[in-house]
Design a protein around this motif. Sequence first.
Motif, short mmCIF file in Angstrom:
data_model
loop_
_atom_site.label_atom_id
_atom_site.label_comp_id
_atom_site.label_asym_id
_atom_site.label_seq_id
_atom_site.Cartn_x
_atom_site.Cartn_y
_atom_site.Cartn_z
N UNK A 206 27.56 35.30 41.65
CA UNK A 206 28.88 35.90 41.75
C UNK A 206 28.73 37.42 41.64
N UNK A 207 29.36 38.14 42.55
CA UNK A 207 29.28 39.60 42.59
C UNK A 207 30.68 40.21 42.68
N UNK A 208 30.73 41.51 42.48
CA UNK A 208 31.95 42.32 42.64
C UNK A 208 33.15 41.72 41.92
N UNK A 209 32.97 41.42 40.65
CA UNK A 209 34.08 40.96 39.82
C UNK A 209 34.70 39.64 40.25
N UNK A 210 33.91 38.77 40.81
CA UNK A 210 34.42 37.46 41.20
C UNK A 210 34.98 37.41 42.61
N UNK A 211 34.71 38.41 43.41
CA UNK A 211 35.21 38.42 44.80
C UNK A 211 34.18 37.93 45.81
N UNK A 212 32.90 38.11 45.50
CA UNK A 212 31.84 37.78 46.45
C UNK A 212 30.94 36.72 45.84
N UNK A 213 30.63 35.70 46.63
CA UNK A 213 29.69 34.67 46.23
C UNK A 213 28.48 34.77 47.13
N UNK A 214 27.34 35.11 46.55
CA UNK A 214 26.09 35.19 47.31
C UNK A 214 25.41 33.82 47.31
N UNK A 215 25.25 33.29 48.50
CA UNK A 215 24.55 32.01 48.67
C UNK A 215 23.45 32.18 49.72
N UNK B 225 41.06 30.29 46.25
CA UNK B 225 41.89 31.27 45.55
C UNK B 225 42.28 32.42 46.48
N UNK B 226 41.77 32.43 47.70
CA UNK B 226 42.19 33.40 48.72
C UNK B 226 43.04 32.66 49.74
N UNK B 227 43.87 33.36 50.51
CA UNK B 227 44.93 32.70 51.28
C UNK B 227 44.53 32.01 52.58
N UNK C 248 35.30 23.55 47.76
CA UNK C 248 36.47 24.42 47.61
C UNK C 248 36.43 25.03 46.22
N UNK C 249 36.34 26.35 46.17
CA UNK C 249 36.25 27.07 44.90
C UNK C 249 37.64 27.50 44.47
N UNK C 250 38.03 27.03 43.29
CA UNK C 250 39.34 27.37 42.72
C UNK C 250 39.30 28.74 42.07
N UNK C 251 38.21 29.04 41.38
CA UNK C 251 38.06 30.33 40.69
C UNK C 251 36.59 30.58 40.45
N UNK C 252 36.25 31.88 40.36
CA UNK C 252 34.89 32.25 39.99
C UNK C 252 34.91 33.61 39.31
N UNK C 253 34.02 33.75 38.36
CA UNK C 253 33.94 34.97 37.58
C UNK C 253 32.86 34.87 36.53
#
Length: 190
Positions: free
Chosen positions: A14-23, A159-161, A178-183
């Motif tokens: 998880x990067x950038x305060x929970x906005x980016x998921x690096x996979x 969590x994004x539209x 489906x990711x509901x939240x990450x941080x």
Amino acid sequence: MKLLEERIRRDGKIREGGRVLKVDSFLNHQMDIGLYNEMGKEFFRLFGADGVTKLLTIEASGIGIACVAGQYFNVPVIFAKKSKTTNIDGSVYTAQVESFTHGTSYDIMVERAFLQPGDRVLLIDDFLANGAALRGLAAIVKEAGATLVGAGICIEKAFQPGGDTLRKEGVRVESLARIKAMGEAGIEFC
């Protein structure tokens, strides 16, 4: 899909305060073909009875999973190009897409010869966040007069539209994770 969720938990960053998921260690830079194979099977399970005649993705990260899925559907895979080259022969369908990851807008294009009005098209992509790429691909399918069967997504940031918006527009969206939240606390799946 539990296998993908477990892999995201284990190797996703998880990067950038929970906005980016690096996979990138298994999905969109280095590719785990065994995992891709299982995802391709799952997309076929979800959409195999829908008469799909073409898979459509966008360069570059969607190409690998679309190719593996294409083996199960036994149909051609098309990818929308982000820039016109001398290899593009003839007229093209185009749409403008805003990239969440890159923070830019660009035109995508598909040669008209590869999409026909009788085609039944399944969109495939690695991520769904705001839905711009899928809306662009859907616009190309519509411009071609083809039928949009739906969209198969590896990872949706619920969590994004994007996913909700596309579903409200009548697009069948099937996401394998489906990711509901990450941080800082980790990743919570729907």
